[in-house]
Design a protein around this motif. Structure first.
Motif, PDB file in Angstrom:
ATOM      1  N   GLN A 679       0.803  -1.217   0.000  1.00 18.66           N
ATOM      2  CA  GLN A 679       0.000   0.000   0.000  1.00 18.66           C
ATOM      3  C   GLN A 679       0.839   1.272   0.000  1.00 18.66           C
ATOM      4  OE1 GLN A 679      -4.097   0.997   2.251  1.00 18.66           O
ATOM      5  NE2 GLN A 679      -2.349   0.850   3.625  1.00 18.66           N
ATOM      6  N   ARG A 680       1.870   1.330   0.807  1.00 21.54           N
ATOM      7  CA  ARG A 680       2.704   2.532   0.853  1.00 21.54           C
ATOM      8  C   ARG A 680       3.390   2.775  -0.491  1.00 21.54           C
ATOM      9  NH1 ARG A 680       5.763   3.500   6.573  1.00 21.54           N
ATOM     10  NH2 ARG A 680       3.926   3.454   7.921  1.00 21.54           N
ATOM     11  N   GLN A 681       3.935   1.726  -1.066  1.00 25.87           N
ATOM     12  CA  GLN A 681       4.601   1.871  -2.362  1.00 25.87           C
ATOM     13  C   GLN A 681       3.605   2.287  -3.436  1.00 25.87           C
ATOM     14  OE1 GLN A 681       5.417  -0.275  -0.050  1.00 25.87           O
ATOM     15  NE2 GLN A 681       7.483  -1.097  -0.258  1.00 25.87           N
ATOM     16  N   ARG A 682       2.408   1.731  -3.413  1.00 30.41           N
ATOM     17  CA  ARG A 682       1.404   2.104  -4.408  1.00 30.41           C
ATOM     18  C   ARG A 682       1.007   3.577  -4.258  1.00 30.41           C
ATOM     19  NH1 ARG A 682      -3.262   0.005  -3.668  1.00 30.41           N
ATOM     20  NH2 ARG A 682      -2.907  -1.182  -1.755  1.00 30.41           N
ATOM     21  N   PHE A 683       0.913   4.032  -3.025  1.00 27.99           N
ATOM     22  CA  PHE A 683       0.539   5.434  -2.792  1.00 27.99           C
ATOM     23  C   PHE A 683       1.605   6.386  -3.317  1.00 27.99           C
ATOM     24  CE2 PHE A 683       0.747   9.105   0.193  1.00 27.99           C
ATOM     25  CZ  PHE A 683      -0.402   9.740  -0.245  1.00 27.99           C
ATOM     26  N   VAL A 684       2.862   6.116  -2.982  1.00 25.30           N
ATOM     27  CA  VAL A 684       3.946   6.992  -3.436  1.00 25.30           C
ATOM     28  C   VAL A 684       4.045   6.969  -4.956  1.00 25.30           C
ATOM     29  CG1 VAL A 684       6.440   7.395  -3.340  1.00 25.30           C
ATOM     30  CG2 VAL A 684       5.213   6.736  -1.269  1.00 25.30           C
ATOM     31  N   HIS A 685       3.882   5.801  -5.535  1.00 25.53           N
ATOM     32  CA  HIS A 685       3.948   5.689  -6.997  1.00 25.53           C
ATOM     33  C   HIS A 685       2.787   6.436  -7.644  1.00 25.53           C
ATOM     34  CE1 HIS A 685       4.361   3.722 -10.955  1.00 25.53           C
ATOM     35  NE2 HIS A 685       5.597   3.456 -10.580  1.00 25.53           N
ATOM     36  N   PHE A 767      -2.177  12.013   5.020  1.00 25.73           N
ATOM     37  CA  PHE A 767      -2.570  10.633   4.751  1.00 25.73           C
ATOM     38  C   PHE A 767      -1.911   9.717   5.776  1.00 25.73           C
ATOM     39  CE2 PHE A 767      -4.469  12.039   0.960  1.00 25.73           C
ATOM     40  CZ  PHE A 767      -5.243  11.003   0.458  1.00 25.73           C
ATOM     41  N   ASP A 768      -2.693   8.760   6.267  1.00 26.11           N
ATOM     42  CA  ASP A 768      -2.207   7.832   7.288  1.00 26.11           C
ATOM     43  C   ASP A 768      -2.345   6.403   6.784  1.00 26.11           C
ATOM     44  OD1 ASP A 768      -1.257   7.351  10.040  1.00 26.11           O
ATOM     45  OD2 ASP A 768      -3.181   6.341  10.259  1.00 26.11           O
ATOM     46  N   PHE A 769      -1.243   5.646   6.825  1.00 25.68           N
ATOM     47  CA  PHE A 769      -1.210   4.277   6.324  1.00 25.68           C
ATOM     48  C   PHE A 769      -0.675   3.333   7.394  1.00 25.68           C
ATOM     49  CE2 PHE A 769      -0.859   6.905   2.531  1.00 25.68           C
ATOM     50  CZ  PHE A 769      -1.808   6.329   1.703  1.00 25.68           C
ATOM     51  N   ASP A 770      -1.044   2.056   7.258  1.00 23.19           N
ATOM     52  CA  ASP A 770      -0.464   1.022   8.108  1.00 23.19           C
ATOM     53  C   ASP A 770       1.033   0.934   7.871  1.00 23.19           C
ATOM     54  OD1 ASP A 770      -2.951   0.203   9.118  1.00 23.19           O
ATOM     55  OD2 ASP A 770      -3.271  -1.141   7.424  1.00 23.19           O
ATOM     56  N   GLY A 771       1.730   0.480   8.904  1.00 24.44           N
ATOM     57  CA  GLY A 771       3.100   0.039   8.714  1.00 24.44           C
ATOM     58  C   GLY A 771       3.066  -1.488   8.711  1.00 24.44           C
ATOM     59  N   ALA A 772       3.984  -2.099   9.456  1.00 17.32           N
ATOM     60  CA  ALA A 772       3.918  -3.551   9.613  1.00 17.32           C
ATOM     61  C   ALA A 772       2.667  -3.945  10.395  1.00 17.32           C
ATOM     62  CB  ALA A 772       5.167  -4.063  10.316  1.00 17.32           C
ATOM     63  N   GLY A 773       2.194  -3.009  11.210  1.00 16.02           N
ATOM     64  CA  GLY A 773       0.940  -3.170  11.940  1.00 16.02           C
ATOM     65  C   GLY A 773       0.173  -1.864  11.865  1.00 16.02           C
ATOM     66  N   PHE A 774      -0.428  -1.470  13.014  1.00 16.06           N
ATOM     67  CA  PHE A 774      -1.199  -0.238  13.035  1.00 16.06           C
ATOM     68  C   PHE A 774      -0.289   0.984  12.895  1.00 16.06           C
ATOM     69  CE2 PHE A 774       0.460  -0.431  17.237  1.00 16.06           C
ATOM     70  CZ  PHE A 774       0.512   0.870  17.707  1.00 16.06           C
ATOM     71  N   SER A 775      -0.893   2.104  12.575  1.00 14.89           N
ATOM     72  CA  SER A 775      -0.147   3.348  12.457  1.00 14.89           C
ATOM     73  C   SER A 775      -0.141   4.078  13.801  1.00 14.89           C
ATOM     74  CB  SER A 775      -0.777   4.250  11.390  1.00 14.89           C
ATOM     75  OG  SER A 775      -0.238   5.551  11.455  1.00 14.89           O
ATOM     76  N   GLY A 776       1.054   4.412  14.283  1.00 11.58           N
ATOM     77  CA  GLY A 776       1.160   5.169  15.519  1.00 11.58           C
ATOM     78  C   GLY A 776       0.964   6.665  15.325  1.00 11.58           C
ATOM     79  N   ARG A 777       0.794   7.111  14.070  1.00 13.67           N
ATOM     80  CA  ARG A 777       0.639   8.539  13.802  1.00 13.67           C
ATOM     81  C   ARG A 777      -0.803   9.006  13.871  1.00 13.67           C
ATOM     82  NH1 ARG A 777       4.073   9.326   8.189  1.00 13.67           N
ATOM     83  NH2 ARG A 777       5.920   8.113   8.715  1.00 13.67           N
TER      84      ARG A 777
END
Length: 889
Positions: A679-685, A767-777
C-alpha cells in the motif's frame, strides 16, 4: 457438413501436398512457435500489471487477413475457374469486416477497463517490453492456429497429426518446467511461493487446465471442418459481449462514455455483417462455409445477444448517472446521524446503579467484581464512554468456552518459549511487573503497558498476560471452530446467571498460575519452538491465515483474483458508494475482497509473523478483521513515541493546501517482486508518477447552484494544479532482499533529509497508512486540525468510538478513490473550483475535538482497566460465581 466446394477441395489438396512433402520442417516450425509462445506467456504473466488489455482481440483479424491473402494467391493460379472472383471478393469483405470489429472492440474494452493501482515499475523492462511481447505473442498465436488448422485438416485418420499434437503438448509443459526451474535457481527466495500453494489455488489451476484443454481440443476439431478464423471470431465475440454485459455499474459509478457505447455498437454491427457473410456462404458453399444448422444457430445467438446488449447500453446512455447530491455529502450527513446515536447509547448511565443495570441488559450477565472501582475510576477521569465496550465483549466471548486452567496453561506455554515472540506481564498483589526473558528491543512496549496497569493494579486479581511483541496480529481461528467457541462461550456465560450469590475475585489466584518461566533461566531454550505456532514470515498470509475466519461461501474462499493489474469493482461494492468508502467496518473484512491478497504488505509478505490457528490468549495492539487477538491500547501512544506539539498548531485556513506524507518501506518484507502491491509503495507511486493528461471521471455540479451532480471527464492536471502533492519515502529501502531493495531504489525518490514530525501540521491534508501493523501517527494526526485521510486495514481499540466521514476521511486500501477525494476537498484548477474546504475544515475540527474527549491517556487506562477486570474473571476457576453486586441501600 455439406459437400465441400471446389475452392475447399483445392485447399485440401494443397495442404495435403504441403504436409506430406514438408512434414518435418512444418512440425519443427510449429514446435518452435509453441516454445517461444510459452516463454512470452510466462513473461507477460509475471508482469501482468504492465500488460495491455484486450490485445488478443486482434487475433480474428490476423487470421482472416492471412486467409484473404492466401485466397488471392490461390485464386491467381486458378484465374480461369468460376470460384476465383467470388472467393477473392468474399475473403476481402470478410477481412475488412473482421478488422472493423476487432479495432472497435479493442478500443471499447481498453478504454472502459478500470486499472488497479498495482505498480507497473517505470524503471523496469516490464512497462515497455510486456506490451511488445504481447503483440509478438499475438503473431505467434496466429501462426500456431494456422499450423493447428493445417494439421487438423490433414485428417485424423492417420496417427501423424495426433502425434504432432501430443509433441506440442509435451513441449509446452517442458518449456514451462525449464523456465520455472531456471527462475527458482536464480531467485531462491521465490521457493516458498512456488511450492507452498494452498488448496484453492491448486483447484483453480486444475479447473483452468481442464477448461483450457477442452477448449483447445474443441477448437482443433472445429478447425478440421471450418476456416480457423470462424471459431476464433465467435469465441472473441462472446468474450467481449460477456465483458461488456457483466461490467459492474451502479448509479454511483459513471455510466459508460458515449465513445465506449459507440465503439461497442460498431463492433456488434460489424459482427452482424460477419454473421450475414457466414449465412450467405452456407447457401452458396463458398468461402467461410458453414452448414445451415450452424449458421441458423449463430444468427439466433447473435440476435439474442444484441437485443440484451443494446437494451442495457441504451438504458445507461439515455439515463446517465445524475445525482441530486454528491455521495460524500450523503456520507457525511449519515455519519453525523450514526455518531450521534452511538454517543447517546454509549453513556446513558448516570450512576453506578444505572451502569450495573445497563451492563446486565447489554451482555446478559452481571458485571465483574470491582466494577464499582472501575466506575469510580472512569467517572473521576471524566470518561464520556461508560456503557459501550463492545470490542472487549466480542474479543473475550470465545474464551468463555475454554476452561480457565487451559487458558493459564496456554499463557505459560507462550511465556516459556521466547521463540513465540510473546512477552509476559505478571499482575500480583496489586502490582505489575515484567516477566523475565523479554526481548530487549521490545522491552519498552511491555514497560509502557505496565505503566498503564499500575494506575489501577490494586483492584485487579492476580494474573499473567501474554503480550504480542510483534506488530502483526497472530491468532487466526477457522470459521467453524470460532462459531463453535462463540456458541459454547454464550452457554458458559449463561451459567453465571444461575449463581444465587455472586462472589469477589479469588484471593489465591497467584498460586494457580505456573511459575517456572519466572525463574532466571527459562525451562525451555529460547530457540524451542511451539507446535501450535508457525513461522510464516516473508510469505503470503492471505489464504492460509487471513481468510480462514470467513464463512464458507465467502468470495475470498471460492475465487482468486489473478489479474493484479485490473480493478475489482465487485470487491468494493458491498462497502462503497461508487468510488467512495461507505462502511468502514465492512471495508476491513477480507471475506468479500479476494483482490486484497495482492494489495497490502501484511497479506503479501509480513516481516515478523508467527501465527496460530488455535485460540491462544494473545494481547495485541491491533489486528486485522478476522483475527482473534485481544486488542488493548497501544503503549506507543501512551508513552508518547510520537506526539502533537500544540505550540506548533495552526488554524486550518492557515495551512498549506498540500497532501503531505513521509515514511519508510516498512509495511511488509519485499521479496519475490511483491513490493509493487504494498500500500505505501502504491501510494507513493500513484502520487508521483501520475500523468496530467490522464482522464478522470469526476462527479461535478451540473450548474452554479449545485442542484445536481453528474460525471464529467476531467484531466488529472486540473486536480494537481489545485492541490500540491508532497509525498516521498525517507532514508532508503528497508525490509527487502537485495534485488528488491535495488529495484525500489531505482523506482522511488528517497528523501535523505530528515523531517521533524511537527512539520506535518503545516499541511491541510495528511494521509495515514499502516506500517507492519497499526499506524502510531493516527492519534497525533487527529489532534492537529489537519484533515486526516485514513487508509488502515489494522483495527485498534478505539474503532467504535470514531466515525468515518465525521472524524476522518476513510480511504479504500486500493487507493482508487484518491483523486476523487482530492477533487472533492481540494477542487479543480488553480482557483480550486468546486472545492469543499469548509467540509474539510469541519471534519478536521470534529476529529480533533472528539479525540481530545475520548482518546486521551485516561481513556486508554479506563479501557485497559475494564478489559483486565473482564479477563480476570474469565481465567478464574470460580468464574461461574464471580460478579459485582450492588450494596444494599
Amino acid at each position: 457438413m455439406a459437400q465441400r466446394n471446389p475452392y475447399y477441395r483445392y485447399l485440401d489438396s494443397k495442404q495435403a501436398y504441403y504436409t506430406s512433402q514438408h512434414k518435418p520442417i512444418f512440425g519443427g516450425w510449429l514446435m518452435a512457435c509453441v516454445f517461444c509462445r510459452v516463454v512470452i506467456l510466462r513473461l507477460v504473466m509475471l508482469n501482468v500489471e504492465c500488460s495491455l488489455t484486450g490485445v488478443e482481440i486482434f487475433l480474428p483479424f490476423l487470421l482472416s487477413l492471412y486467409e484473404a491473402t492466401s485466397d488471392n494467391g490461390s485464386s491467381s493460379q486458378q484465374s480461369n475457374t468460376a470460384v476465383s472472383k467470388t472467393v477473392r471478393s468474399s475473403a476481402m469483405r470478410y477481412a475488412l469486416l473482421v478488422g472493423v470489429f476487432t479495432v472497435s472492440a479493442f478500443a471499447s474494452v481498453s478504454t472502459s477497463t478500470p486499472r488497479s493501482t498495482y505498480i507497473c515499475p517505470v524503471t523496469s523492462y516490464g512497462s515497455k517490453l510486456v506490451p511488445v511481447s504481447q503483440f509478438l505473442g499475438l503473431f505467434l498465436d496466429t501462426g500456431i492456429i494456422i499450423g493447428l488448422s493445417t494439421v487438423a485438416q490433414d485428417g485424423f485418420e492417420s496417427s501423424r497429426p495426433k502425434l504432432l499434437l501430443g509433441r506440442l503438448a509435451f513441449i509446452s509443459a517442458g518449456a514451462l518446467s525449464i523456465q520455472a526451474g531456471l527462475f527458482i535457481l536464480k531467485n531462491p527466495e521465490h521457493m516458498i511461493w512456488s511450492f507452498h500453494l494452498d488448496s484453492r489455488i491448486i483447484s483453480d489451476l486444475l479447473f483452468a487446465t481442464v477448461f483450457g484443454s477442452s477448449f483447445l481440443a474443441s477448437l482443433v476439431y472445429l478447425m478440421s471442418e471450418l476456416r480457423p478464423s470462424i471459431p476464433i471470431t465467435v469465441a472473441t465475440c462472446v468474450s467481449i459481449y460477456t465483458y461488456h454485459f457483466s461490467t459492474h455499474t451502479t448509479e454511483f459509478w459513471p455510466s459508460p462514455s458515449r465513445s465506449t457505447v459507440v465503439l461497442s455498437s460498431i463492433a456488434f454491427l460489424s459482427m452482424a455483417g460477419i454473421v450475414r457473410l457466414w449465412r450467405e456462404a452456407s447457401r452458396s458453399q463458398r468461402s467461410m462455409s458453414l452448414n445451415g444448422t450452424c449458421s441458423r444457430f449463430l444468427v439466433i445467438l447473435f440476435v439474442f445477444m444484441s437485443v440484451l446488449f443494446l437494451a442495457k447500453k441504451s438504458s445507461l446512455i439515455l439515463h446517465p448517472s445524475k445525482l441530486s447530491k454528491h455521495p460524500i455529502d450523503y456520507l457525511m450527513s449519515n455519519a453525523q446521524h450514526t455518531s450521534d446515536q452511538w454517543r447517546k447509547q454509549a453513556a446513558t448511565s448516570q450512576s453506578l446503579e444505572q451502569a450495573v443495570y445497563e451492563y446486565q441488559s447489554r451482555y446478559g450477565i452481571p458485571p465483574p467484581p470491582n466494577f464499582d472501582k472501575w466506575y469510580e475510576y472512569a467517572t473521576a477521569r471524566g470518561s464520556l464512554i461508560i456503557d459501550d465496550f463492545e470490542q472487549i465483549n466480542s474479543d473475550l466471548l470465545p474464551f468463555w468456552a475454554i476452561e480457565p486452567a487451559k487458558i493459564r496453561e496456554m499463557t505459560a506455554h507462550m511465556l516459556e518459549r521466547t521463540w513465540t515472540d510473546a512477552g509476559g506481564l505478571r499482575i500480583a498483589n496489586g502490582t505489575s511487573q515484567l516477566t523475565p526473558h523479554v526481548v530487549p528491543t521490545h522491552r519498552w512496549s511491555l514497560e509502557g503497558t505496565s505503566s498503564i496497569i499500575k494506575k489501577f493494579a490494586q483492584w485487579l486479581p492476580d494474573m499473567d498476560i501474554a503480550m504480542n511483541i510483534n506488530d502483526e496480529c497472530r491468532v487466526a481461528v477457522p470459521w467453524r471452530a470460532m462459531e463453535d467457541l462463540k456458541d459454547r462461550g454464550t452457554v458458559a456465560r449463561r451459567q453465571l446467571n444461575e449463581s444465587k450469590h455472586f462472589q469477589p475475585f479469588s484471593t489465591n489466584a497467584h498460586q494457580l498460575w505456573p511459575n517456572t518461566y519466572m525463574q532466571a533461566e527459562p525451562p525451555y531454550s529460547p530457540q524451542t519452538i511451539s507446535e501450535y505456532f508457525a513461522e510464516a514470515s516473508i510469505a503470503s498470509s492471505f489464504t492460509k491465515y487471513g481468510v480462514i475466519g470467513c464463512p464458507p461461501k465467502s468470495p475470498s474462499l471460492r475465487t482468486s483474483w489473478w489479474n493484479k493489474g485490473l480493478f475489482c469493482a465487485d470487491c468494493t461494492s458491498p462497502h462503497a458508494l461508487g468510488p467512495f468508502l461507505s462502511n468502514w467496518t465492512l471495508s476491513g473484512s477480507l471475506c468479500h475482497q479476494p483482490d486484497l491478497k495482492n494489495l497490502h504488505g501484511f497479506h503479501l509478505s509480513p516481516s515478523s509473523f508467527k501465527p496460530t490457528t488455535s485460540l491462544f490468549p494473545i494481547f495485541s495492539q491491533s489486528k486485522m478483521p478476522g483475527f482473534s487477538d485481544i486488542v488493548f491500547p497501544s503503549p506507543w501512544n501512551y508513552v508518547d513515541k510520537v506526539t502533537f506539539d500544540s505550540s506548533k498548531s495552526m488554524a486550518f485556513s492557515e495551512k498549506e493546501k498540500s497532501v503531505f506524507w513521509r515514511g519508510g518501506t516498512s509495511e511488509g518484507y519485499a521479496a519475490a517482486d511483491n513490493w509493487e502491491g504494498m500500500q505505501r509503495q502504491r501510494f507513493v507511486h500513484l502520487a508521483n508518477y501520475a500523468q496530467g493528461s490522464t482522464k478522470l471521471n469526476l462527479l461535478l455540479p451540473n450548474n452554479a447552484q449545485g442542484t445536481g451532480y453528474s460525471y464529467r471527464s476531467i484531466p488529472l492536471s486540473s486536480v494537481l494544479s489545485a492541490t500540491n502533492i508532497d509525498v516521498s519515502f525517507v532514508g532508503g529501502p528497508v525490509r527487502c532482499y537485495d534485488k528488491e531493495c535495488a529495484a525500489q531504489a531505482r523506482e522511488f525518490y528517497f528523501n535523505t533529509s530528515t523531517v521533524d514530525f511537527q512539520e506535518h501540521w503545516k499541511y491541510k491534508f495528511l494521509f495515514d497508512f499502516d506500517g507492519a501493523g497499526f499506524s502510531g501517527r493516527f492519534l497525533p494526526f487527529l489532534e492537529s486540525s489537519s484533515l486526516v485521510f485514513r487508509a488502515a486495514s489494522f483495527r485498534q481499540w478505539f474503532e467504535e468510538r470514531l466515525t468515518a466521514w465525521k472524524d476522518y476521511v476513510p480511504v479504500d486500501t486500493r487507493l482508487h478513490d484518491f483523486w476523487s477525494l482530492l477533487a472533492y476537498f481540494g477542487g479543480l484548477g488553480k482557483n480550486g473550483e468546486y472545492a469543499h474546504e469548509k467540509e474539510a475544515e469541519r471534519i478536521a475540527g470534529q476529529g480533533r475535538e472528539w479525540a481530545a474527549k475520548v482518546l486521551r491517556k485516561e481513556d486508554m487506562e479506563i479501557y485497559m482497566f475494564r478489559l483486565l477486570l473482564e479477563w480476570g474473571r474469565i481465567v478464574d476457576d470460580r468464574r461461574n460465581e464471580l460478579g459485582f453486586v450492588l450494596p444494599p441501600k
